[in-house]
Motif scaffolding. Structure first.
Motif, PDB file in Angstrom:
ATOM      1  N   ASP A   1     -11.929  -3.574  10.576  1.00  0.00           N
ATOM      2  CA  ASP A   1     -11.222  -3.862  11.822  1.00  0.00           C
ATOM      3  C   ASP A   1      -9.805  -3.283  11.757  1.00  0.00           C
ATOM      4  OD1 ASP A   1      -9.968  -5.009  14.025  1.00  0.00           O
ATOM      5  OD2 ASP A   1     -11.278  -6.763  13.938  1.00  0.00           O
ATOM      6  N   THR A   2      -9.437  -2.482  12.769  1.00  0.00           N
ATOM      7  CA  THR A   2      -8.112  -1.852  12.748  1.00  0.00           C
ATOM      8  C   THR A   2      -6.980  -2.868  12.898  1.00  0.00           C
ATOM      9  OG1 THR A   2      -8.407  -1.442  15.090  1.00  0.00           O
ATOM     10  CG2 THR A   2      -8.820   0.407  13.597  1.00  0.00           C
ATOM     11  N   ARG A   3      -7.289  -4.049  13.430  1.00  0.00           N
ATOM     12  CA  ARG A   3      -6.238  -5.053  13.647  1.00  0.00           C
ATOM     13  C   ARG A   3      -5.900  -5.827  12.376  1.00  0.00           C
ATOM     14  NH1 ARG A   3      -9.492  -7.992  18.226  1.00  0.00           N
ATOM     15  NH2 ARG A   3     -11.062  -7.474  16.690  1.00  0.00           N
ATOM     16  N   ASP A   4      -6.788  -5.734  11.391  1.00  0.00           N
ATOM     17  CA  ASP A   4      -6.629  -6.543  10.186  1.00  0.00           C
ATOM     18  C   ASP A   4      -5.688  -5.860   9.195  1.00  0.00           C
ATOM     19  OD1 ASP A   4      -7.739  -8.804   8.402  1.00  0.00           O
ATOM     20  OD2 ASP A   4      -7.943  -7.013   7.177  1.00  0.00           O
ATOM     21  N   GLU A   5      -4.773  -6.649   8.637  1.00  0.00           N
ATOM     22  CA  GLU A   5      -3.843  -6.089   7.646  1.00  0.00           C
ATOM     23  C   GLU A   5      -3.873  -6.879   6.346  1.00  0.00           C
ATOM     24  OE1 GLU A   5      -0.147  -6.266   9.690  1.00  0.00           O
ATOM     25  OE2 GLU A   5      -0.512  -4.471  10.859  1.00  0.00           O
ATOM     26  N   ALA A   6      -5.024  -7.446   6.043  1.00  0.00           N
ATOM     27  CA  ALA A   6      -5.085  -8.337   4.880  1.00  0.00           C
ATOM     28  C   ALA A   6      -4.786  -7.614   3.576  1.00  0.00           C
ATOM     29  CB  ALA A   6      -6.463  -8.981   4.810  1.00  0.00           C
ATOM     30  N   ARG A   7      -5.279  -6.368   3.448  1.00  0.00           N
ATOM     31  CA  ARG A   7      -5.101  -5.596   2.224  1.00  0.00           C
ATOM     32  C   ARG A   7      -5.481  -6.399   0.996  1.00  0.00           C
ATOM     33  NH1 ARG A   7      -0.720  -0.881   2.947  1.00  0.00           N
ATOM     34  NH2 ARG A   7      -1.642  -0.131   4.854  1.00  0.00           N
ATOM     35  N   LYS A   8      -4.506  -6.607   0.074  1.00  0.00           N
ATOM     36  CA  LYS A   8      -4.889  -7.228  -1.195  1.00  0.00           C
ATOM     37  C   LYS A   8      -5.310  -8.682  -1.069  1.00  0.00           C
ATOM     38  CE  LYS A   8      -2.768  -4.199  -4.457  1.00  0.00           C
ATOM     39  NZ  LYS A   8      -1.621  -3.833  -5.255  1.00  0.00           N
ATOM     40  N   ALA A   9      -4.910  -9.320   0.019  1.00  0.00           N
ATOM     41  CA  ALA A   9      -5.237 -10.745   0.158  1.00  0.00           C
ATOM     42  C   ALA A   9      -6.739 -10.982   0.199  1.00  0.00           C
ATOM     43  CB  ALA A   9      -4.582 -11.299   1.422  1.00  0.00           C
ATOM     44  N   ARG A  10      -7.478 -10.066   0.820  1.00  0.00           N
ATOM     45  CA  ARG A  10      -8.923 -10.255   0.865  1.00  0.00           C
ATOM     46  C   ARG A  10      -9.621  -9.459  -0.236  1.00  0.00           C
ATOM     47  NH1 ARG A  10      -9.937  -8.690   5.696  1.00  0.00           N
ATOM     48  NH2 ARG A  10      -9.540 -10.717   6.622  1.00  0.00           N
ATOM     49  N   LEU A  11      -8.987  -8.361  -0.603  1.00  0.00           N
ATOM     50  CA  LEU A  11      -9.625  -7.419  -1.518  1.00  0.00           C
ATOM     51  C   LEU A  11     -10.123  -8.069  -2.803  1.00  0.00           C
ATOM     52  CD1 LEU A  11     -10.044  -4.387  -1.367  1.00  0.00           C
ATOM     53  CD2 LEU A  11      -8.004  -4.133  -2.775  1.00  0.00           C
ATOM     54  N   SER A  12      -9.298  -8.928  -3.404  1.00  0.00           N
ATOM     55  CA  SER A  12      -9.651  -9.491  -4.711  1.00  0.00           C
ATOM     56  C   SER A  12     -10.895 -10.367  -4.632  1.00  0.00           C
ATOM     57  CB  SER A  12      -8.489 -10.307  -5.254  1.00  0.00           C
ATOM     58  OG  SER A  12      -8.232 -11.372  -4.367  1.00  0.00           O
ATOM     59  N   SER A  13     -11.269 -10.802  -3.427  1.00  0.00           N
ATOM     60  CA  SER A  13     -12.416 -11.701  -3.349  1.00  0.00           C
ATOM     61  C   SER A  13     -13.739 -10.961  -3.451  1.00  0.00           C
ATOM     62  CB  SER A  13     -12.359 -12.506  -2.050  1.00  0.00           C
ATOM     63  OG  SER A  13     -12.456 -11.640  -0.939  1.00  0.00           O
ATOM     64  N   PHE A  14     -13.770  -9.696  -3.020  1.00  0.00           N
ATOM     65  CA  PHE A  14     -15.083  -9.021  -3.024  1.00  0.00           C
ATOM     66  C   PHE A  14     -15.115  -7.729  -3.819  1.00  0.00           C
ATOM     67  CE2 PHE A  14     -12.931  -7.322   0.733  1.00  0.00           C
ATOM     68  CZ  PHE A  14     -13.101  -5.979   0.525  1.00  0.00           C
ATOM     69  N   ASP A  15     -13.955  -7.148  -4.152  1.00  0.00           N
ATOM     70  CA  ASP A  15     -13.937  -5.836  -4.793  1.00  0.00           C
ATOM     71  C   ASP A  15     -14.079  -5.981  -6.311  1.00  0.00           C
ATOM     72  OD1 ASP A  15     -13.749  -3.054  -4.839  1.00  0.00           O
ATOM     73  OD2 ASP A  15     -11.627  -3.155  -5.342  1.00  0.00           O
ATOM     74  N   ASN A  16     -15.206  -6.518  -6.755  1.00  0.00           N
ATOM     75  CA  ASN A  16     -15.439  -6.717  -8.186  1.00  0.00           C
ATOM     76  C   ASN A  16     -16.923  -6.901  -8.438  1.00  0.00           C
ATOM     77  OD1 ASN A  16     -16.089  -9.435  -7.572  1.00  0.00           O
ATOM     78  ND2 ASN A  16     -13.895  -9.813  -7.369  1.00  0.00           N
ATOM     79  N   GLU A  17     -17.256  -7.290  -9.675  1.00  0.00           N
ATOM     80  CA  GLU A  17     -18.666  -7.211 -10.057  1.00  0.00           C
ATOM     81  C   GLU A  17     -19.513  -8.393  -9.628  1.00  0.00           C
ATOM     82  OE1 GLU A  17     -18.425  -5.988 -14.093  1.00  0.00           O
ATOM     83  OE2 GLU A  17     -18.592  -3.893 -13.531  1.00  0.00           O
TER      84      GLU A  17
END
Lengths: 239, 120, 133
Positions: free
Chosen positions: A180-196
């Motif tokens: 979504d272009t409106r979302d600016e979460a960046r690292k706030a959401r990233l750590s929850s799913f960008d892993n194993e």
């Protein structure tokens, strides 16, 4: 009046704790859905049967069941269109059972919550609504249709093997907000799913694509998130 | 508390990405390997005809590329499979260390095995 | 908060559900693990032939018919793993996840064709003592 035989999965932890099958005969005239059949059984034949339902229009995702060997929403499955008899109605496979056709969705919704399923802004929330072009909105047409019924989650072998894997539904929603272009979460959401036990646990088995009653595509969404992770690290692009 | 368990398990992008990179290299390398060796030049292998082939830079490059890519791709694949069966915490660190040791040993063994042809 | 209670009374009976994509995944895994085992055998055979001296030719061992069959099985594993890998690479690029079944059928058909070429070459060699090309 034609009759349909329902073969229903029964399980009552308080009475016997055994899983068993029970058959009911339901008369119908023209357009009986499986959910309406369950209503008929509950009202006329056996009041003790439990199942989840709410909207009866394929919007709420409560009544996802395993009907005649496929993941379907009971409310939009017409008995007339089911070829095999009797109609076998089971709860979602590989999910913890509560009673009869009701399974425990606690983990499923906790994982959905875990990926922070809302639009976030980096600093201050703007006073007016954030604008988005129709093209950008069009990219989200697919994932916003997800009704969180749990079919994909129940069908995923990666979930069967690893309780902590977020599962296709949560990751589809992560995609919905990351893309979504409106979302600016960046690292706030990233750590929850960008892993194993997030996106990299997905091995593109595509069971979720086959299972989804809304014909959505969690696999594609997860692959997009993986690609975005690489693009972000190599080119520094966030979207 | 399961929520704490959920927080663990960082990383994973590079194993995934390098698996794809080596996959592409292997698609190239194995096609050359299989077609040249087993379809076009089918026949009995001997020490000498392998040596002849390894006289050309193209095959030295392809064979070494294959060795590195296949060892990484294979062991990373094994890791990916094993992680699906409950390797977490210290068990996982031990697994990673063991796979690195096996990988380095396999590559060294492979180079050692190649060497007589290159210096012959 | 994630439920702490362990999963009990799962509806495992129905969990035998396997989509086509799942068969592709199982075959990919099994062939991949088999190829890892073969890889180490392959390296040690290379070492034995290069370090064992040029006089004793160990390649003669591999001309027994059992090894021809095993080689064809190996070729099937390599070709399937490679082509299915290509299918997965397409998924990575966002192509074809909706058509994953057709892609799987395509992979199986292509594997059969490539395997037939290899089988033809090897049996031609066995009967004529030279390659067909």
């Amino acid at each position: 009046m034609p009759e349909a035989t329902f073969r229903i999965h029964r399980y009552d932890p308080e009475r016997d704790g055994d899983r068993r099958w029970q058959e009911f005969t339901v008369p119908y005239e023209n357009s009986l859905t499986v959910l309406e059949g369950l209503f008929y059984i509950q009202e006329n034949l056996d009041g003790s049967i439990s199942f989840r339902y709410c909207c009866r229009a394929a919007v709420c995702g409560s009544c996802a069941m395993y009907i005649n060997g496929r993941y379907r929403l009971a409310c939009q499955t017409n008995v007339k269109n089911l070829e095999d008899a009797p109609i076998t109605v089971e709860p979602l496979p590989r999910m913890p059972l509560v009673k009869d056709l009701v399974c425990d969705m606690t983990d499923f919704f906790a994982k959905y919550e875990y990926i922070k399923p809302y639009i976030m802004h980096e600093s201050q929330y703007p006073e007016k609504e954030t604008l988005q072009s129709p093209e950008d909105r069009h990219k989200l047409d697919n994932p916003v249709d997800c009704i969180l019924c749990g079919s994909c989650y129940s069908s995923c072998p990666s979930v069967w093997g690893e309780d902590n894997y977020l599962g296709p539904a949560a990751l589809l929603w992560a995609y919905r907000f990351e893309a979504d272009t409106r979302d600016e979460a960046r690292k706030a959401r990233l750590s929850s799913f960008d892993n194993e036990r997030g996106v990299y646990r997905c091995h593109t088995i595509t069971n979720c694509v086959e299972a989804c009653p809304k014909e959505l595509n969690p696999t594609e969404a997860i692959q997009w998130l993986k690609g975005a992770a690489v693009r972000r690290r190599i080119f520094g692009r966030w979207k | 508390m399961r929520q704490e368990v959920l927080r663990k398990g960082e990383g994973g992008v590079w194993p995934w990405f390098l698996q794809r990179i080596t996959a592409v290299l292997l698609l190239y390398g194995l096609t050359v390997h299989l077609v040249v060796l087993h379809v076009l030049n089918i026949g009995r292998l001997t020490f000498d005809n392998i040596g002849d082939r390894l006289g050309s830079g193209f095959f030295i490059f392809t064979d070494f590329l294959l060795l590195f890519a296949v060892v990484f791709h294979g062991l990373n694949g094994v890791r990916m499979v094993l992680l699906d069966y409950g390797f977490a915490g210290s068990k996982r660190t031990a697994l990673d260390a063991a796979l690195v040791v096996i990988g380095v040993a396999a590559i060294a063994y492979g180079i050692w095995a190649f060497w007589p042809w290159l210096t012959d | 908060m994630i439920a702490e209670k362990t999963r009990r009374h799962e509806n495992v009976g129905a969990g035998n559900w396997k989509g086509w994509g799942m068969w592709a995944w199982i075959l990919h895994r099994v062939s991949g693990l088999a190829l890892v085992l073969y890889l180490f055998m392959h390296i040690s055979v290379i070492a034995a032939s290069s370090r064992g001296g040029a006089d004793e030719n160990i390649f003669e061992t591999f001309e027994q018919s059992i090894f021809v069959v095993l080689d064809l099985l190996l070729t099937a594993a390599v070709v399937f793993h490679g082509l299915n890998g290509l299918r997965i690479l397409l998924f990575d690029l966002g192509i074809g996840t909706y058509r994953h079944k057709s892609l799987f059928y395509g992979v199986m058909a292509a594997t059969a064709v490539v395997l037939a070429v290899f089988a033809y070459a090897s049996f031609y060699y066995i009967s004529n003592g030279e390659g067909p090309w």
